[in-house]
Design a protein around this motif. Structure first.
Motif, mmCIF file in Angstrom:
data_model
loop_
_atom_site.group_PDB
_atom_site.id
_atom_site.type_symbol
_atom_site.label_atom_id
_atom_site.label_comp_id
_atom_site.label_asym_id
_atom_site.label_seq_id
_atom_site.Cartn_x
_atom_site.Cartn_y
_atom_site.Cartn_z
ATOM 1 N N VAL A 261 0.162 15.095 -25.528
ATOM 2 C CA VAL A 261 0.051 14.258 -24.335
ATOM 3 C C VAL A 261 0.156 12.802 -24.784
ATOM 4 N N GLU A 262 1.224 12.164 -24.365
ATOM 5 C CA GLU A 262 1.553 10.812 -24.817
ATOM 6 C C GLU A 262 0.390 9.851 -24.569
ATOM 7 N N GLY A 263 0.078 9.058 -25.605
ATOM 8 C CA GLY A 263 -0.952 8.037 -25.478
ATOM 9 C C GLY A 263 -2.376 8.551 -25.623
ATOM 10 N N THR A 264 -2.519 9.836 -26.000
ATOM 11 C CA THR A 264 -3.849 10.425 -26.176
ATOM 12 C C THR A 264 -3.940 11.061 -27.563
ATOM 13 N N ASN A 265 -5.132 11.549 -27.877
ATOM 14 C CA ASN A 265 -5.321 12.243 -29.154
ATOM 15 C C ASN A 265 -5.468 13.746 -28.973
ATOM 16 N N TYR A 266 -4.928 14.273 -27.845
ATOM 17 C CA TYR A 266 -5.054 15.714 -27.609
ATOM 18 C C TYR A 266 -3.721 16.316 -27.169
ATOM 19 N N GLU A 267 -3.679 17.647 -27.290
ATOM 20 C CA GLU A 267 -2.526 18.418 -26.847
ATOM 21 C C GLU A 267 -2.920 19.262 -25.636
ATOM 22 N N LEU A 268 -1.902 19.728 -24.932
ATOM 23 C CA LEU A 268 -2.114 20.575 -23.753
ATOM 24 C C LEU A 268 -1.334 21.870 -23.946
ATOM 25 N N GLY A 269 -1.941 22.987 -23.540
ATOM 26 C CA GLY A 269 -1.261 24.268 -23.674
ATOM 27 C C GLY A 269 -1.436 25.135 -22.443
ATOM 28 N N HIS A 270 -0.814 26.298 -22.452
ATOM 29 C CA HIS A 270 -0.977 27.251 -21.366
ATOM 30 C C HIS A 270 -2.459 27.565 -21.167
ATOM 31 N N GLY A 271 -2.895 27.580 -19.926
ATOM 32 C CA GLY A 271 -4.265 27.967 -19.619
ATOM 33 C C GLY A 271 -5.264 26.841 -19.645
ATOM 34 N N ASN B 29 -4.838 18.338 -1.246
ATOM 35 C CA ASN B 29 -4.962 16.885 -1.390
ATOM 36 C C ASN B 29 -5.649 16.536 -2.708
ATOM 37 N N SER B 30 -5.197 17.192 -3.781
ATOM 38 C CA SER B 30 -5.806 16.989 -5.095
ATOM 39 C C SER B 30 -5.424 15.663 -5.710
ATOM 40 N N GLY B 31 -4.425 14.994 -5.131
ATOM 41 C CA GLY B 31 -3.988 13.721 -5.669
ATOM 42 C C GLY B 31 -3.199 13.890 -6.959
ATOM 43 N N PRO B 32 -2.708 12.787 -7.513
ATOM 44 C CA PRO B 32 -1.828 12.881 -8.686
ATOM 45 C C PRO B 32 -2.589 13.159 -9.974
ATOM 46 N N LEU B 33 -1.940 13.864 -10.870
ATOM 47 C CA LEU B 33 -2.393 13.947 -12.258
ATOM 48 C C LEU B 33 -1.791 12.768 -13.022
ATOM 49 N N ALA B 34 -2.409 12.411 -14.124
ATOM 50 C CA ALA B 34 -1.889 11.308 -14.940
ATOM 51 C C ALA B 34 -0.466 11.620 -15.395
ATOM 52 N N ASP B 35 0.396 10.612 -15.391
ATOM 53 C CA ASP B 35 1.801 10.813 -15.744
ATOM 54 C C ASP B 35 1.990 11.498 -17.096
ATOM 55 N N PRO B 36 1.254 11.107 -18.146
ATOM 56 C CA PRO B 36 1.457 11.786 -19.437
ATOM 57 C C PRO B 36 1.127 13.283 -19.373
ATOM 58 N N ILE B 37 0.138 13.645 -18.558
ATOM 59 C CA ILE B 37 -0.206 15.065 -18.410
ATOM 60 C C ILE B 37 0.910 15.791 -17.675
ATOM 61 N N VAL B 38 1.428 15.188 -16.623
ATOM 62 C CA VAL B 38 2.547 15.788 -15.884
ATOM 63 C C VAL B 38 3.760 15.946 -16.794
#
Length: 897
Positions: free
Chosen positions: A418-428, A510-519
């Motif tokens: 995830v750009e600009g962070t120190n973590y990764e994102l995966g399935h689940g 109406n959950s609103g937007p997720l952060a662009d790097p997460i998207v």
């Protein structure tokens, strides 16, 4: 004023309560007059019977209707139909705005027909609660609520001006302003009375509080003995204009509850269990009535949680009769003492008050649950009836990931930076954790449990994962007050569950937007990420466009999954994280006891809280009070508005009613599978810029950030036509392998958006049909799912089965619902979408008659198969003849003028 009938059965009696006298129409006396002991008639049917006794006039309501209800006891079912008029109507703004648009358009139509526009006025009380418009733009901060409300008023200014006009123009029409609560919780805590009264000819008449709502979860109020259910906006409009709605006397399924919830189980776990059992049983179109010794152990809050989810188990209603617990809840929630006294005396006089020794009613069928067997559960990833035990959730998700969610086994462990962070994102991974929805935020026990989990987690040094969007959207301001008094809001805030608004938020999309790097990570990696919400709906494409796995859970489990941050660990047995002492922390370490929860609720929740918060409920915040509107009996339509437009339903309408004709040479617009929901047909969430609706808005210089949602734009038929069948997850089998609102135009074979194809067919003079599978129209009571279908030029929907509300809505918009005979479906009939279809037999239309579907295949072969016409009642035949229920009502009012 409500008119009282001629009382042919002589059942009018008088009772005294709280020092006042009331007339009422006696059910026991009706039993004597009809020669039938009605003591064991289900309470829900007793309420329908009272409605007949009170309005009986020898025309719309007759003694034969009363006899039909009494005769239900003979076989515990009936094929008769009876009329019904509710005491009042409840609306939320997503469905309420188009309903008020229709009323405004009917006033214009009445003038064109030479009638009095003031005839178009509610004849029964209508309450509209603005609760569906707030979005979670800001979250996790102290000022999230204030900022979200400011944005809400900015986005929805046109809609709110229109509603303020309606509030001032229509009689018996009240608006609960934004920032107050969710309509069903406001109904439960304030609007509902359990017994309603009217003054007729100087005499006060008492009768059961009954309710139609333009939201399917209107059933929540069944938890306190108010018979109500969701209808489409068009059906609600007819009812508020005095039209009795005919209904088949339903089967009544008795659900026996015994025992009590075990330690660690919540009302959410109970309702998910009940939902799964009843969906498996098959209760679509039926009443469910709860009974048994387990009710003695249940609060009204727990009952309302179960009643709320009747649409998820498919029933018309899930009803709990009035008893001592109901009276206690009425007192706690600040109802008038005189009304509470009336409720007790009235229900006892009618033989409907539940006590421990009350004989079990006669039911069509029964099922039973020992609540002591209920275990912590979730439901998902796509349907509320798909319950999975918490201890099995990780394995179940892993199975779904490579099956229904389509991830290749080799890609299961994929991670994306995830750009600009120190973590990764995966399935689940869980990217949304939302305490939201009327189902659970109305229940102080599960809300306090969430607060206690947050407190204990905070004390042990746990935090929410940084990729999780957290939110708290209670159903009323009372929730905030007791959480603050208990000191729990501070703990929830510390875990990121700051107040974001009083409304449906994530549950309605109406959950609103997720952060662009997460998207970006989700889209670039084609990740299947998850949401966990305390809601009632988790259909595909509903919660968020980028979140494909959605799980319903109790509020305390929402907090727990926000800490875990993933569906890939078994939170029942594996650590949620590491505490500040360096040791692993398990769910059991932060889970409160049932006694701890109950003691906190009983020590904080007071009658004064309800009285204070609802003392001036219609005033609203300063933004609402400052809205300026022009008066007038007709609305001044703004041609430039992209939110509110005069719909075309009454254009060119005259008093003459045309003949019903067969459908000839129809093309198939969409070929759809099972469980097509009203979210698939009429999405409520975000509008894509490249969709027909998005292009329409861009052409009118609307920036994408101001698109708002489909739900918020339901007052504009141009947007909604373009949004019909535009859900990003809908799959049209005419274009295999493609998701979204796409179809194939014939005979050209060109692949087009459904809206564009429909408009081409309209220009060519070609009628359309939609083919579906089982449970077509599941979900929310969205009149736009039927309105949009009609405006696209669809003349008939042919499916294996329909959910109750959508079938009714289709008829109400002049669209024919047809059902394949047993053993037939789109596959056995070999539909490809290239066929031309005729529907024959409509010239002699009768309720539930057999019609002929003539299939002209591309090679010249012609097949003729029978289909069942689901125009169910004689009144519905009339609605269809007139082109819809609103046209029928408008002509009737103009004729009477």
């Amino acid at each position: 004023m409500r008119m009282i009938g001629q009382d042919s059965l002589k059942t009018r009696r008088t009772l005294t309560a709280g020092g006042k006298s009331y007339d009422y129409f006696s059910i026991p006396e009706a039993g004597k007059a009809l020669g039938t002991d009605l003591a064991r008639l289900p309470v829900t049917l007793k309420i329908l019977l009272e409605n007949i006794l009170r309005f009986e006039d020898g025309r719309t309501y007759t003694t034969d209707d009363a006899k039909a209800l009494a005769g239900w006891l003979d076989a515990a079912r009936s094929d008769k139909e009876v009329p019904f008029r509710p005491a009042r109507i409840l609306m939320q703004d997503f469905t309420g705005v188009p309903a008020v648009v229709d009323l405004a358009a009917m006033r214009d139509g009445m003038i064109r027909l030479g009638g009095d526009p003031q005839k178009v006025n509610p004849l029964v009380p209508v309450d509209l609660v603005i609760d569906h418009s707030v979005m979670v733009d800001e979250f996790g901060k102290a000022d999230s609520f204030t900022k979200n409300v400011d944005v809400e008023f900015e986005r929805n200014a046109e809609r709110y001006v229109f509603l303020r006009w309606g509030q001032g123009s229509f009689n018996r029409f009240r608006v609960v302003p934004p920032g107050t609560g969710i309509c069903h919780q406001v109904n439960l805590e304030y609007l509902a009375q359990a017994v309603w009264t009217d003054t007729v000819d100087g005499v006060e008449i008492a009768y059961p509080d009954t309710c139609y709502g333009t939201d399917s979860h209107t059933t929540m109020v069944n938890g306190m003995g108010v018979l109500g259910w969701g209808v489409g906006g068009i059906e609600a409009e007819a009812a508020m204009l005095g039209q009795a709605i005919a209904m088949l006397i339903p089967d009544v399924i008795g659900f026996k509850l015994k025992g009590r919830l075990p330690e660690g189980a919540t009302a959410t776990d109970l309702v998910l269990t009940v939902t799964q059992m009843l969906r498996k049983k098959g209760v679509v179109g039926k009443f469910v009535e709860f009974y048994g010794p387990g009710l003695d152990e249940m609060t009204v809050a727990d009952r309302a949680t179960i009643a709320n989810m009747a649409p998820e188990y498919g029933a018309t209603c899930g009803f709990f009769p009035v008893d001592a617990a109901t009276l206690g809840y009425l007192k706690l929630s600040g109802r008038d003492e005189a009304r509470i006294a009336l409720v007790e005396e009235y229900w006892k006089a009618q033989g409907m008050f539940r006590e421990k020794n009350t004989p079990d009613p006669v039911f069509t069928d029964t099922l039973e649950l020992d609540m002591g067997t209920v275990q912590p559960s979730l439901a998902g990833p796509k349907r509320p009836q798909d319950r999975v035990l918490l201890k099995d959730a990780t394995k179940a998700f892993a199975d779904e990931l490579t099956k229904s969610l389509g991830v290749a086994p080799a890609d299961v462990a994929k991670k994306m930076k995830v750009e600009g962070t120190n973590y990764e994102l995966g399935h689940g991974d869980v990217v949304i954790a939302a305490i939201t929805s009327c189902t659970n935020t109305s229940n102080p026990y599960v809300m306090v449990a969430a607060g206690l989990v947050a407190r204990k987690a905070r004390q042990m040094g746990l935090t929410v994962k940084p990729w999780v969007k957290t939110s708290l959207a209670p159903g009323s301001q009372v929730v905030t007050e007791y959480l603050e008094k208990a000191g729990l809001q501070v703990d929830l805030d510390a875990m990121g569950f700051n107040l974001v608004g009083y409304g449906c938020t994530t549950c309605i999309g109406n959950s609103g937007p997720l952060a662009d790097p997460i998207v970006d990570a989700i889209e670039n990696g084609k990740l299947v990420v998850a949401s966990v919400l305390s809601g009632n709906r988790n259909f595909e494409g509903r919660v968020h466009a980028n979140v494909r796995a959605n799980y319903l859970a109790s509020p305390p489990l929402v907090v727990a999954y926000a800490i875990a941050g993933t569906m890939n660990i078994d939170i029942a047995t594996e650590p949620l994280g590491t505490g500040k002492d360096g040791k692993p922390v398990y769910l059991r370490d932060i889970w409160p006891s049932n006694k701890e929860i109950a003691d906190t609720v009983h020590g904080t929740l007071t009658r004064q809280m309800f009285q204070s918060r609802y003392g001036d409920v219609f005033k609203g915040p300063k933004q609402w009070q400052s809205i300026a509107v022009d008066g007038g009996e007709t609305y001044r339509w703004n041609d430039g508005s992209t939110y509110v437009k005069n719909p075309p339903y009454f254009e060119g309408m005259t008093m003459a009613v045309g003949d019903v004709t067969d459908i000839r040479g129809a093309r198939i617009l969409a070929l759809l599978a099972d469980s097509i929901t009203t979210d698939h047909i009429s999405p409520a969430g975000s509008i894509k810029k490249t969709s027909p609706a998005g292009e329409y808005l861009v052409e009118r210089q609307i920036q994408q950030r101001d698109f708002n949602s489909y739900g918020a734009r339901r007052g504009n038929h141009e947007v909604m036509m373009r949004g019909t069948f535009a859900n990003i997850r809908i799959k049209n089998e005419m274009v295999p392998g493609i998701e979204g609102g796409i179809t194939k135009h014939h005979p050209s074979g060109e692949v087009l958006p459904i809206y564009d194809a429909a408009m081409r067919y309209k220009a060519e003079g070609v009628p359309l049909v939609v083919i579906g599978g089982k449970e077509y129209g599941t979900g929310s009571s969205r009149d736009w799912a039927a309105k949009g279908t009609m405006l696209l030029g669809v003349k008939a929907v042919i499916a294996q089965s329909f959910e109750r509300i959508h079938r009714s809505n289709l008829v109400g918009m002049g669209v024919l619902p047809l059902v394949f005979k047993e053993g037939m479906d789109r596959r056995t009939l070999g539909f490809t979408g290239e066929e031309l279809l005729d529907v024959e037999g409509l010239t002699a239309l009768k309720p539930r008659m057999e019609l002929s579907l003539v299939i002209h295949r591309p090679g010249g072969t012609v097949d003729r198969v029978p289909v069942l016409c689901r125009v169910d009642t004689l009144d519905e035949v009339e609605y269809y003849r007139h082109g819809g229920i609103l046209q029928y009502v408008l002509r009737g009012m103009a004729k009477a003028a």
